[in-house]
Motif scaffolding. Sequence first.
Motif, mmCIF file in Angstrom:
data_model
loop_
_atom_site.group_PDB
_atom_site.id
_atom_site.type_symbol
_atom_site.label_atom_id
_atom_site.label_comp_id
_atom_site.label_asym_id
_atom_site.label_seq_id
_atom_site.Cartn_x
_atom_site.Cartn_y
_atom_site.Cartn_z
ATOM 1 N N THR A 123 0.848 -1.186 0.000
ATOM 2 C CA THR A 123 0.000 0.000 0.000
ATOM 3 C C THR A 123 0.885 1.238 0.000
ATOM 4 O OG1 THR A 123 -1.814 -1.111 1.157
ATOM 5 C CG2 THR A 123 -1.760 1.288 1.269
ATOM 6 N N VAL A 124 0.592 2.149 -0.925
ATOM 7 C CA VAL A 124 1.321 3.411 -1.036
ATOM 8 C C VAL A 124 0.473 4.509 -0.402
ATOM 9 C CG1 VAL A 124 2.408 5.054 -2.610
ATOM 10 C CG2 VAL A 124 2.383 2.614 -3.177
ATOM 11 N N GLU A 125 1.071 5.263 0.505
ATOM 12 C CA GLU A 125 0.333 6.308 1.210
ATOM 13 C C GLU A 125 1.075 7.638 1.117
ATOM 14 O OE1 GLU A 125 -1.950 3.806 4.682
ATOM 15 O OE2 GLU A 125 0.131 4.352 5.065
ATOM 16 N N ASP A 126 0.313 8.726 1.085
ATOM 17 C CA ASP A 126 0.925 10.053 1.106
ATOM 18 C C ASP A 126 0.540 10.771 2.393
ATOM 19 O OD1 ASP A 126 -1.721 10.249 0.276
ATOM 20 O OD2 ASP A 126 -1.366 11.998 -0.992
ATOM 21 N N PHE A 127 1.481 11.593 2.886
ATOM 22 C CA PHE A 127 1.331 12.274 4.170
ATOM 23 C C PHE A 127 1.623 13.758 3.996
ATOM 24 C CE2 PHE A 127 2.331 7.891 4.938
ATOM 25 C CZ PHE A 127 1.560 7.517 6.027
#
Length: 222
Positions: A123-127
């Motif tokens: 899973t790729v997540e942005d913050f």
Amino acid sequence: MDSSAVIGTTISQRSGIVTLAADDNFSAAFQSNAWRTLATAAVATIMYPILKPVSQTIAINVPVADADGDIIRCRWATASNGVDECGGVCPPSSLPAGTSIYPNCTILITGQIVDDWLAVALTVEDFINSSSTDPLSSVPVQFLVQVVSQASCTSSPTIIGKSPQQSCTLILFGQTFVSQLILINNCGSNVTIIDMTTLAFPGMVRESSTQLNTTTYYSDLS
């Protein structure tokens, strides 16, 4: 509510409760007009299947990007709290022992059985910043790895070209992008590179691979 006459903004927030049934689809959107676009989720692009020599540890670098410039991190996909991101192939238990993933989206994997097919789910997540632990968005990514026999030569080709690896080239609207993919064969004249593949945007054309000499192969891109 807060407002700033200097920068011409008004800031407010609201909360609400929405009751959803199982399998419902839910969308959050700005309505009417005079709105800026919603934050853009991170994207990942990867070609597969990836061929991995047996008993050899390889590093798979998953290319990721975020149009908003947010901080990007990768993790293993999970199935918890009613959310299944991996559909029965949840790592790391679904992968060979010792397989690991790093926040920079690099995966280290070693396959031990020839002809095994490995399903990799992350899973790729942005913050919003480097200290945040609450993702703005989460994007599932899956790809396949096939374990193959060791090749007679284990030296991978060297990739060079007009554009450096992992570079970003700015082009004007309507401008034709022209580049060249060049491979250096590090295995000697007994080994031949028969083809190259690219993951390109729509409209990109790759010409047939051409052998320049005993070690150099190229393909034109436009």
